[in-house]
Scaffold this motif. Structure first.
Motif, PDB file in Angstrom:
ATOM      1  N   TYR A  10       2.266   0.956  21.308  1.00  0.00           N
ATOM      2  CA  TYR A  10       1.171   0.214  20.678  1.00  0.00           C
ATOM      3  C   TYR A  10      -0.146   0.954  20.891  1.00  0.00           C
ATOM      4  N   ALA A  11      -0.906   1.131  19.806  1.00  0.00           N
ATOM      5  CA  ALA A  11      -2.193   1.820  19.891  1.00  0.00           C
ATOM      6  C   ALA A  11      -3.320   0.793  19.944  1.00  0.00           C
ATOM      7  N   THR A  36      -3.749   5.648  14.764  1.00  0.00           N
ATOM      8  CA  THR A  36      -2.282   5.632  14.790  1.00  0.00           C
ATOM      9  C   THR A  36      -1.702   7.033  14.706  1.00  0.00           C
ATOM     10  N   SER A  65      -0.096   8.517  17.737  1.00  0.00           N
ATOM     11  CA  SER A  65       1.189   7.993  18.197  1.00  0.00           C
ATOM     12  C   SER A  65       2.270   9.075  18.180  1.00  0.00           C
ATOM     13  N   ASN A  70       8.558  -0.049  20.193  1.00  0.00           N
ATOM     14  CA  ASN A  70       7.647  -0.076  19.059  1.00  0.00           C
ATOM     15  C   ASN A  70       7.757  -1.436  18.368  1.00  0.00           C
ATOM     16  N   TYR A  98       2.689  -2.864  15.072  1.00  0.00           N
ATOM     17  CA  TYR A  98       1.884  -1.768  15.599  1.00  0.00           C
ATOM     18  C   TYR A  98       1.363  -0.851  14.490  1.00  0.00           C
ATOM     19  N   ASN A 155       2.614   1.874  13.228  1.00  0.00           N
ATOM     20  CA  ASN A 155       2.783   3.324  13.423  1.00  0.00           C
ATOM     21  C   ASN A 155       4.256   3.733  13.449  1.00  0.00           C
TER      22      ASN A 155
END
Length: 325
Positions: free
Chosen positions: A25-26, A32, A35, A52, A56, A58
């Motif tokens: 998770y960013a 992103t 990632s 993930n 998220y 990404n």
């Protein structure tokens, strides 16, 4: 018990899961695009469990990283464990499989190792992660039956799109609802929740263990970096003197101690970082072992302090944090 980087937990469906995961998770201030590099590095460092979620945003970046590391021979697909999560706008049973297939397409994977219901809170289907009405209030769907969502997840497991299925952010009552579902075919293998020394989830952990359900921990190092939805006045976990003092005994960081604590109590930690040095540091938890006295001291840090409350969800009847645990 000594745990190595190759150690796995056996789940109740017979599948095994690596005992430490890399969270992707960013935070809102991290693009992103980063990632991809972070996930590549994590796999190079030794992480074999990638956590993930659709939410998220990404999946494509994380998927590219996985494909690169498979292509360059760093890892084989069967050596990696991928966890995904079903977002709350896909709780209509007929949307579960198409959403899973879309995620797999984004990831360039043929199957997921684990799929979780991300939250027990249901939103009306739509393109927005949190659909809002004209007054700016979330458009909840309070008629959604979580057991029907679970049945759709079971079908995805049966046709091989996912190997294991589980829950996330469910309280005891909500887990029991799934366990007591008439005609239950597959038990949840895990419940992923916020868990750290300030919120050690001892009651929920005991309950899950009694049903052979693995507790998986997110925010294992606290969660102050999420400035838009975490109270910045809450104490910083990694500045707690208990973790620092124990760390000095082993020449380890407070983060190492917090992560090792979870593993020794049978909890699977998900470690998230976009800092290359911290990604490496967080994996250095296999060359020491906490004593019973250390574990007791860390147990004593519990404050029932929850960083991740998501007040936006709180008016939904299935908001999980209204219950004690």
């Amino acid at each position: 018990m000594a745990y190595s980087s190759h150690f796995t937990f056996l789940m109740n469906d017979g599948n095994r899961i690596p005992i430490i995961g890399f969270g992707t998770y960013a935070p809102e201030y991290v693009p992103t695009s980063l990632s991809e590099g972070a996930t590549e590095l994590a796999i190079e460092v030794g992480y074999r469990h990638i956590d993930n979620a659709h939410m998220y945003g990404n999946e494509k970046e994380v998927g590219r990283a996985i494909q690169k590391k498979i292509a360059d021979g760093t890892v084989k697909r069967e050596e990696l464990f991928y966890t995904g999560k079903l977002w709350s706008t896909f709780h209509l049973p007929e949307l579960v499989e198409p959403n899973l297939r879309q995620s797999l397409d984004n990831l360039q994977l043929e199957y997921m190792d684990l799929l979780l219901i991300h939250w027990p809170v249901s939103f009306k289907p739509g393109n927005d992660l949190v659909p809002m009405d004209e007054s700016g209030r979330p458009q909840f769907d309070t008629s959604m039956d979580l057991c029907a969502v679970w049945e759709a997840m079971e079908k995805c497991k049966d046709i091989g799109l996912v190997k294991s299925i589980g829950l996330s952010n469910f309280n005891r009552r909500q887990v029991e609802k799934i366990l007591n579902k008439p005609g239950l075919k597959h038990k949840p293998v895990c419940n992923q929740v916020e868990c750290h020394p300030y919120l050690n989830q001892s009651k929920l952990l005991s309950f899950c263990k009694s049903h052979d359900i693995l507790l998986t921990a997110y925010s294992v190092l606290g969660s102050h970096r999420h400035k838009t939805w975490v109270d910045q006045n809450l104490p910083l976990l990694l500045e707690d003197p208990t973790l620092s003092e124990i760390g000095k005994k082993y020449n380890k960081s407070p983060a190492n101690i917090a992560i090792r604590y979870q593993i020794q109590r049978g909890v699977l930690p998900i470690c998230k970082s976009y800092n290359p040095e911290r990604i490496k540091e967080n994996f250095q938890i296999f060359d020491f072992e906490l004593t019973a006295e250390d574990m007791e001291s860390i147990d004593g840090m519990d404050r029932n302090l929850r960083y991740v409350r998501i007040p936006l969800f709180s008016e939904h009847p299935e908001y999980p944090f209204h219950d004690e645990y």
